[in-house]
Design an enzyme around this catalytic site. Sequence first.
Site, PDB file in Angstrom:
ATOM      1  N   PRO A 116       0.828  -1.209   0.000  1.00  0.00           N
ATOM      2  CA  PRO A 116       0.000   0.000   0.000  1.00  0.00           C
ATOM      3  C   PRO A 116       0.866   1.265   0.000  1.00  0.00           C
ATOM      4  O   PRO A 116       1.824   1.359   0.757  1.00  0.00           O
ATOM      5  CB  PRO A 116      -0.794  -0.112   1.299  1.00  0.00           C
ATOM      6  CG  PRO A 116      -0.740  -1.550   1.682  1.00  0.00           C
ATOM      7  CD  PRO A 116       0.570  -2.066   1.143  1.00  0.00           C
ATOM      8  N   GLU A 117       0.531   2.191  -0.878  1.00  0.00           N
ATOM      9  CA  GLU A 117       1.218   3.480  -0.932  1.00  0.00           C
ATOM     10  C   GLU A 117       0.200   4.563  -0.568  1.00  0.00           C
ATOM     11  O   GLU A 117      -0.906   4.239  -0.135  1.00  0.00           O
ATOM     12  CB  GLU A 117       1.812   3.688  -2.330  1.00  0.00           C
ATOM     13  CG  GLU A 117       2.767   2.556  -2.740  1.00  0.00           C
ATOM     14  CD  GLU A 117       3.394   2.742  -4.118  1.00  0.00           C
ATOM     15  OE1 GLU A 117       3.607   3.894  -4.526  1.00  0.00           O
ATOM     16  OE2 GLU A 117       3.653   1.731  -4.785  1.00  0.00           O
TER      17      GLU A 117
END
Length: 289
Positions: free
Chosen positions: A4-5
């Site tokens: 996840p960014e």
Amino acid sequence: MAVPELPEVETIRRQLAPHLEGRRLRRVEILDPRWTRPEPPAAVQERLIGASVRHLGRAGKYLVWSLSDDLYLLIHLRMTGSLLVDPASEPVHTRVRFGLDDGHRLIYVDPRRFGTGHLLAGEDARDAYLSARIGVEPLTTEFTVEHLRALARGRRAPIKAFLLDQRRIAGVGNIYADEALFRAGIHPLRPTGRLDRADWARLREGIEEALAAGIDAKGATIEDFRHVDGQRGSFQDRFLVYRRAGLACPRCGSTVRKIVVAGRGTHICEHCQRRPRAVRRPAKRPAAA
Ligand SMILES: [Zn+2]
């Protein structure tokens, strides 16, 4: 592995906020001591029970829960963490259970167990924790060409490595770095300190456009990332170059290639992103200062 960014964490924040804000934590069970390390989970659990969630924010890839009594819970999903609201059955890799005062449940699931939950007392402790770990936040007024140029001055590392360094720019990881560099027409191996003002203007815009497109598509699901209701994001269907090796560049039609930069698989169009000269002809003569 895709983790996840910023857009994925922002998606979770937006989905979770209406469930959490204004709610009191009636039950908290931390099943994995690694989540709160070095704090013992029992102590964190005890302080969380009875606390109210005032606001759900985000800093880089951290979810920031602002709680009553000036407490802050900072959650990082790392590689495989997800937060699920009222899952039909309890997932195998459940690490934390939250019971809310309206009867709903929030479950933190994490197969690889790299995710963390840190409880901090007071704004100063929160700010010190975050400023030691993350740099300038994109999509804010501080994310200016001037600021980026100041951070980049004299740095010889490839620009891709610079973008991945959370202490410089918060929230950009492998997906959005590749997408941003492509949008800006900048080769990932270009030395950071050699980018000029025009390069930075394009790159700043490329980063913000890539992140905004990711948020708009509710994040990218390649492996584990899930929305709070278990659904997948859709940004993986809109990638320009990331994971598109062998396919046509959407801008010029050349073939997208995969190379390795800073130890990470990196996707480029060599026609749209020109290789820096020193890298094109290595070891002939030292690069000019
Ligand atoms: Zn191209």
